[in-house]
Write a protein that holds these residues in place. Sequence first.
Motif, PDB file in Angstrom:
ATOM      1  N   GLU A 214       1.046  -1.595   0.309  1.00 21.08           N
ATOM      2  CA  GLU A 214       0.272   0.260   0.017  1.00 21.08           C
ATOM      3  C   GLU A 214       1.191   1.602  -0.647  1.00 21.08           C
ATOM      4  OE1 GLU A 214      -3.436   2.099   2.195  1.00 21.08           O
ATOM      5  OE2 GLU A 214      -2.447   0.374   3.292  1.00 21.08           O
ATOM      6  N   ALA A 215       2.128   1.481   0.600  1.00 19.80           N
ATOM      7  CA  ALA A 215       2.217   2.440   0.285  1.00 19.80           C
ATOM      8  C   ALA A 215       3.672   2.813  -0.566  1.00 19.80           C
ATOM      9  CB  ALA A 215       3.694   2.001   1.589  1.00 19.80           C
ATOM     10  N   GLN A 216       3.719   1.564  -1.357  1.00 23.56           N
ATOM     11  CA  GLN A 216       4.739   1.830  -2.890  1.00 23.56           C
ATOM     12  C   GLN A 216       3.336   2.536  -3.091  1.00 23.56           C
ATOM     13  OE1 GLN A 216       7.054  -1.513  -4.005  1.00 23.56           O
ATOM     14  NE2 GLN A 216       6.499  -2.685  -1.686  1.00 23.56           N
ATOM     15  N   GLN A 217       1.926   2.155  -3.405  1.00 24.57           N
ATOM     16  CA  GLN A 217       1.243   2.215  -4.545  1.00 24.57           C
ATOM     17  C   GLN A 217       0.507   3.823  -4.546  1.00 24.57           C
ATOM     18  OE1 GLN A 217      -1.329  -0.536  -3.355  1.00 24.57           O
ATOM     19  NE2 GLN A 217      -1.235  -1.897  -4.833  1.00 24.57           N
ATOM     20  N   ASN A 218       0.764   3.707  -2.485  1.00 26.72           N
ATOM     21  CA  ASN A 218       0.836   5.308  -2.183  1.00 26.72           C
ATOM     22  C   ASN A 218       1.802   6.631  -2.973  1.00 26.72           C
ATOM     23  OD1 ASN A 218      -1.455   4.885  -1.369  1.00 26.72           O
ATOM     24  ND2 ASN A 218      -0.822   4.937   0.681  1.00 26.72           N
ATOM     25  N   ILE A 219       3.335   6.035  -3.497  1.00 23.78           N
ATOM     26  CA  ILE A 219       4.174   6.677  -3.751  1.00 23.78           C
ATOM     27  C   ILE A 219       3.453   6.818  -4.494  1.00 23.78           C
ATOM     28  CG2 ILE A 219       6.918   6.783  -4.061  1.00 23.78           C
ATOM     29  CD1 ILE A 219       7.498   4.909  -1.488  1.00 23.78           C
ATOM     30  N   ILE A 220       3.795   5.688  -5.692  1.00 18.94           N
ATOM     31  CA  ILE A 220       3.566   6.039  -7.397  1.00 18.94           C
ATOM     32  C   ILE A 220       2.328   6.652  -7.588  1.00 18.94           C
ATOM     33  CG2 ILE A 220       2.910   3.976  -8.949  1.00 18.94           C
ATOM     34  CD1 ILE A 220       4.764   2.217  -8.230  1.00 18.94           C
ATOM     35  N   LYS A 221       1.160   6.034  -6.514  1.00 17.74           N
ATOM     36  CA  LYS A 221      -0.114   6.967  -7.129  1.00 17.74           C
ATOM     37  C   LYS A 221       0.463   9.498  -7.257  1.00 17.74           C
ATOM     38  CE  LYS A 221      -4.604   8.296  -5.616  1.00 17.74           C
ATOM     39  NZ  LYS A 221      -5.095   7.608  -4.400  1.00 17.74           N
ATOM     40  N   ASN A 222       1.204   8.931  -6.039  1.00 18.60           N
ATOM     41  CA  ASN A 222       1.047  10.488  -5.894  1.00 18.60           C
ATOM     42  C   ASN A 222       2.458  10.968  -6.509  1.00 18.60           C
ATOM     43  OD1 ASN A 222       0.729  10.364  -3.915  1.00 18.60           O
ATOM     44  ND2 ASN A 222       1.256  10.154  -1.670  1.00 18.60           N
ATOM     45  N   PHE A 223       2.812  10.121  -7.928  1.00 21.51           N
ATOM     46  CA  PHE A 223       4.194  10.899  -8.872  1.00 21.51           C
ATOM     47  C   PHE A 223       3.529  10.296 -10.150  1.00 21.51           C
ATOM     48  CE2 PHE A 223       6.018   9.131 -11.939  1.00 21.51           C
ATOM     49  CZ  PHE A 223       7.182   9.799 -12.617  1.00 21.51           C
ATOM     50  N   LEU A 224       2.390  10.095 -10.218  1.00 21.67           N
ATOM     51  CA  LEU A 224       1.833   9.915 -11.418  1.00 21.67           C
ATOM     52  C   LEU A 224       1.012  11.222 -11.550  1.00 21.67           C
ATOM     53  CD1 LEU A 224       0.873   6.411 -11.949  1.00 21.67           C
ATOM     54  CD2 LEU A 224       2.677   7.019 -13.301  1.00 21.67           C
ATOM     55  N   SER A 225       1.203  11.936 -13.051  1.00 16.69           N
ATOM     56  CA  SER A 225       0.438  12.475 -13.381  1.00 16.69           C
ATOM     57  C   SER A 225      -1.040  12.343 -14.496  1.00 16.69           C
ATOM     58  CB  SER A 225       0.678  13.456 -14.408  1.00 16.69           C
ATOM     59  OG  SER A 225       0.948  13.115 -15.350  1.00 16.69           O
ATOM     60  N   SER A 226      -1.670  13.212 -14.357  1.00 17.81           N
ATOM     61  CA  SER A 226      -3.596  12.990 -14.977  1.00 17.81           C
ATOM     62  C   SER A 226      -3.835  12.415 -16.021  1.00 17.81           C
ATOM     63  CB  SER A 226      -4.632  14.399 -14.799  1.00 17.81           C
ATOM     64  OG  SER A 226      -4.172  15.250 -15.811  1.00 17.81           O
ATOM     65  N   GLU A 227      -1.998  12.683 -16.800  1.00 17.51           N
ATOM     66  CA  GLU A 227      -2.026  12.418 -18.374  1.00 17.51           C
ATOM     67  C   GLU A 227      -1.383  10.930 -18.279  1.00 17.51           C
ATOM     68  OE1 GLU A 227       0.024  15.267 -20.004  1.00 17.51           O
ATOM     69  OE2 GLU A 227      -1.822  16.971 -20.147  1.00 17.51           O
ATOM     70  N   ASP A 228      -0.936  10.247 -17.178  1.00 18.08           N
ATOM     71  CA  ASP A 228      -0.369   9.202 -17.865  1.00 18.08           C
ATOM     72  C   ASP A 228      -1.185   7.927 -17.697  1.00 18.08           C
ATOM     73  OD1 ASP A 228       2.483  10.728 -17.012  1.00 18.08           O
ATOM     74  OD2 ASP A 228       2.020  10.268 -15.435  1.00 18.08           O
ATOM     75  N   VAL A 229      -0.475   6.805 -18.287  1.00 18.70           N
ATOM     76  CA  VAL A 229      -1.194   5.762 -18.550  1.00 18.70           C
ATOM     77  C   VAL A 229      -0.364   4.626 -17.913  1.00 18.70           C
ATOM     78  CG1 VAL A 229      -2.243   4.174 -19.935  1.00 18.70           C
ATOM     79  CG2 VAL A 229      -1.966   6.572 -20.298  1.00 18.70           C
ATOM     80  N   VAL A 230      -1.097   4.096 -16.913  1.00 17.09           N
ATOM     81  CA  VAL A 230      -0.361   2.423 -16.273  1.00 17.09           C
ATOM     82  C   VAL A 230      -1.082   1.467 -17.397  1.00 17.09           C
ATOM     83  CG1 VAL A 230       0.010   0.846 -14.137  1.00 17.09           C
ATOM     84  CG2 VAL A 230      -0.058   3.354 -13.806  1.00 17.09           C
ATOM     85  N   LEU A 231      -0.631   0.634 -17.788  1.00 17.93           N
ATOM     86  CA  LEU A 231      -0.888  -0.352 -18.554  1.00 17.93           C
ATOM     87  C   LEU A 231      -0.577  -1.393 -17.820  1.00 17.93           C
ATOM     88  CD1 LEU A 231       1.478   0.141 -21.807  1.00 17.93           C
ATOM     89  CD2 LEU A 231      -1.094   1.158 -21.378  1.00 17.93           C
TER      90      LEU A 231
ATOM     91  N   LEU B  16       8.139   1.569 -13.934  1.00 20.75           N
ATOM     92  CA  LEU B  16       7.887   2.777 -12.816  1.00 20.75           C
ATOM     93  C   LEU B  16       7.748   1.678 -11.675  1.00 20.75           C
ATOM     94  CD1 LEU B  16       7.547   5.301 -12.157  1.00 20.75           C
ATOM     95  CD2 LEU B  16       5.278   4.982 -11.862  1.00 20.75           C
ATOM     96  N   ILE B  17       8.931   2.323  -9.976  1.00 18.47           N
ATOM     97  CA  ILE B  17       9.142   1.579  -9.341  1.00 18.47           C
ATOM     98  C   ILE B  17       8.735   2.460  -8.140  1.00 18.47           C
ATOM     99  CG2 ILE B  17       9.966  -0.638  -9.564  1.00 18.47           C
ATOM    100  CD1 ILE B  17      12.818   0.925  -9.036  1.00 18.47           C
ATOM    101  N   ALA B  18       8.529   2.493  -6.913  1.00 16.10           N
ATOM    102  CA  ALA B  18       8.522   3.654  -5.957  1.00 16.10           C
ATOM    103  C   ALA B  18       9.656   3.733  -5.105  1.00 16.10           C
ATOM    104  CB  ALA B  18       7.664   2.715  -4.239  1.00 16.10           C
ATOM    105  N   LYS B  19      10.567   2.851  -4.687  1.00 14.25           N
ATOM    106  CA  LYS B  19      11.971   2.995  -4.223  1.00 14.25           C
ATOM    107  C   LYS B  19      13.026   1.649  -4.769  1.00 14.25           C
ATOM    108  CE  LYS B  19      11.282   4.497   0.248  1.00 14.25           C
ATOM    109  NZ  LYS B  19      11.318   5.776   0.523  1.00 14.25           N
ATOM    110  N   LEU B  20      14.399   2.719  -4.753  1.00 10.25           N
ATOM    111  CA  LEU B  20      14.835   2.053  -5.761  1.00 10.25           C
ATOM    112  C   LEU B  20      15.564   0.363  -5.043  1.00 10.25           C
ATOM    113  CD1 LEU B  20      17.315   1.855  -8.334  1.00 10.25           C
ATOM    114  CD2 LEU B  20      18.983   2.875  -6.560  1.00 10.25           C
ATOM    115  N   ASP B  21      15.282   0.114  -3.799  1.00 12.60           N
ATOM    116  CA  ASP B  21      15.190  -1.216  -3.240  1.00 12.60           C
ATOM    117  C   ASP B  21      14.416  -2.029  -3.502  1.00 12.60           C
ATOM    118  OD1 ASP B  21      13.876   0.323  -1.543  1.00 12.60           O
ATOM    119  OD2 ASP B  21      14.805  -0.599   0.050  1.00 12.60           O
ATOM    120  N   ARG B  22      13.266  -1.399  -4.108  1.00 14.89           N
ATOM    121  CA  ARG B  22      12.398  -2.717  -4.104  1.00 14.89           C
ATOM    122  C   ARG B  22      12.381  -2.981  -5.417  1.00 14.89           C
ATOM    123  NH1 ARG B  22       9.854  -3.975  -0.202  1.00 14.89           N
ATOM    124  NH2 ARG B  22      12.347  -3.367   0.141  1.00 14.89           N
ATOM    125  N   LEU B  23      13.300  -2.555  -6.413  1.00 13.86           N
ATOM    126  CA  LEU B  23      13.944  -3.256  -7.745  1.00 13.86           C
ATOM    127  C   LEU B  23      14.933  -4.883  -7.488  1.00 13.86           C
ATOM    128  CD1 LEU B  23      13.970  -2.650 -10.288  1.00 13.86           C
ATOM    129  CD2 LEU B  23      15.613  -1.288 -10.874  1.00 13.86           C
TER     130      LEU B  23
END
Length: 228
Positions: free
Chosen positions: A20-37, A69-76
């Motif tokens: 959930e924390a990672q999803q929130n980080i990613i959500k806050n990064f994305l703009s309204s024009e971005d598309v998650v496939l 797109l990843i939330a943090k580098l160590d998640r990769l």
Amino acid sequence: MKYYITYIRTSTKRQDLGLEAQQNIIKNFLSSEDVVLYSFSEQESGSKKNRIELNKAIQACKDNKAVLLIAKLDRLSRSVSFISTLLDSDIEIVVADMPNANKFTLHILASVAQQELDSIHKRTTDALNVIKNNIHRNGFHISKAGNQITKLGNGSCISEENRLLGQQAIKAKKLSNHNLIKAKAFANVLKKAGSTLTEITLQLNNNGFKTSQGKRFHLMTTRRLFDL
């Protein structure tokens, strides 16, 4: 408009950064024009290189010419060589909590983070081994303050040496914080390049670095990085 493939991961041993924390980080990064496939997630050790869901995410990026797109580098991954291989591959990788970091910066952070953790573990282990060996050989160890230690972990009397070890443990805990590891690595690079403390603080904030408390850097907190 950009097309993204998201990947999130939790460890098999500890939930240091939940889904959930990672999803929130990613959500806050994305703009309204971005598309998650597509979105991929898995529970797997960061040291494991062959991960099913990560492999799917990488292939999806290639098939759709999308950005990973990843939330943090160590998640990769927690492997420097693995991260470097991906960064040098033909897919683009964006780290949501460091959106302005380029490949060069990410290479540095991955390498220095591993080096810092290895050094911390080695220093702590070496210090304890010296004390243990002295106690085993002589029956005691003399601390820097001149106190005689006959055993470690004596709850009834906290020696000066044990206090120092406790301080080292606290410092090691701070340095194991991934925010501080990344910030210190980046700050050291800027310092060697001749940047002032004010310039380093500005660059830390501009590149999305955070303190151990998740806050912006100020001159004092930047200065403390070099004391760790």
